[in-house]
Design a protein around this motif. Structure first.
Motif, mmCIF file in Angstrom:
data_model
loop_
_atom_site.group_PDB
_atom_site.id
_atom_site.type_symbol
_atom_site.label_atom_id
_atom_site.label_comp_id
_atom_site.label_asym_id
_atom_site.label_seq_id
_atom_site.Cartn_x
_atom_site.Cartn_y
_atom_site.Cartn_z
ATOM 1 N N ARG A 134 37.314 39.943 32.935
ATOM 2 C CA ARG A 134 37.167 39.776 34.527
ATOM 3 C C ARG A 134 35.956 40.731 34.904
ATOM 4 O O ARG A 134 35.326 41.429 34.268
ATOM 5 N N HIS A 188 36.711 43.154 39.760
ATOM 6 C CA HIS A 188 38.399 42.854 39.698
ATOM 7 C C HIS A 188 38.953 43.872 38.656
ATOM 8 O O HIS A 188 40.171 44.299 38.982
ATOM 9 N N GLY A 194 39.596 45.050 42.846
ATOM 10 C CA GLY A 194 39.007 44.306 43.906
ATOM 11 C C GLY A 194 39.253 44.566 45.361
ATOM 12 O O GLY A 194 38.905 43.811 46.118
#
Length: 257
Positions: free
Chosen positions: A61, A65, A69
């Motif tokens: 990711r 994130h 996030g």
């Protein structure tokens, strides 16, 4: 007879046109199918290329994130420069007061409360003399939900650490055992160089600088990290073959005896 010959020629030319159209249509369909066949493998190739891209710590990711996030990720990655600079500046001021000026926490809290209470008390009583509006003192009430979330996440992380230590102490993961021992040894050396407050401040500064720099230059960092990871795996393989294998064999022999 002449008319019959002309009709035959007209029919023949018509049949030739029809056959040419059929032939052209067949060629175009075959070419389009061949084009589509050649275009189909492209997404697969792109996907395989994406899968082969090395990411630091095996992440899949984006960095934002990985940090959750939310607002903490925005602060660490400097999405709002004013807030991030304010947080880092506030931490620097606290570090300077406690570490360099040798201010104590209880003394600092008491002095801040004395100054704030004295200012508000004088302002509240002097507004009638100077014909000023009375100060609006808001009621402070801490919400329950954020504290419960922090406590729940802290409990989850502590339980995960206990489970990891239990798994390592049981003798199941030799690789993790060596990594934890090495990490604790390095941490003990760093702890002998500075106190806890300095170590906490250094960690805080690194959290506000390293992730944003990595996000900016990850296309350069990831290839270097991949080479370093490959080299570390090679060295670990040599260490495992020469040392760890002999240790396992010795332990098995002692158990049999």
């Amino acid at each position: 007879m002449a008319e019959h010959g002309e009709d035959a020629k007209a029919e023949q030319s018509l049949m030739e046109k029809i056959s040419e159209k059929i032939h052209d249509h067949h060629d175009s369909s075959s070419s389009s199918s061949s084009d589509s066949d050649t275009e189909k493998p492209k997404p697969a190739a792109e996907e395989s290329a994406k899968e082969k891209v090395f990411r630091l710590f095996g992440r899949e990711r984006p960095v934002h994130h990985v940090f959750g996030g939310g607002k903490p990720a925005d602060v660490f990655l400097w999405r709002n420069k004013k807030i991030s600079a304010g947080v880092l500046g506030g931490a620097t001021v606290v570090y300077v007061l406690f570490e360099l000026v040798q201010y104590h926490l209880l003394t600092l809290i008491c002095h801040i409360l004395i100054g704030a209470l004295a200012l508000m008390f004088l302002w509240s009583n002097a507004h009638t003399i100077f014909h000023k509006t009375a100060p609006h003192i808001p009621e402070v009430s801490l919400p329950e939900e954020p504290f419960l979330q922090v406590a729940s996440e802290l409990r989850h992380q502590i339980n995960w650490a206990f489970a990891l230590l239990h798994n390592i102490a049981s003798g199941r993961e030799l690789k993790k055992f060596l990594i934890v021992i090495a990490g604790l040894w390095v941490l003990s050396i760093v702890g002998s160089w500075c106190n806890f407050l300095t170590l906490f401040y250094i960690t805080f500064v690194l959290l506000h600088t390293v992730p944003v720099l990595y996000e900016k230059y990850e296309h350069k960092v990831d290839p270097l990290a991949e080479k370093a990871t490959i080299e570390m795996k090679k060295q670990y393989g040599v260490f495992d073959a020469k040392v760890l294998t002999k240790v396992r064999e010795t332990v098995l022999k002692n158990k049999r005896l």
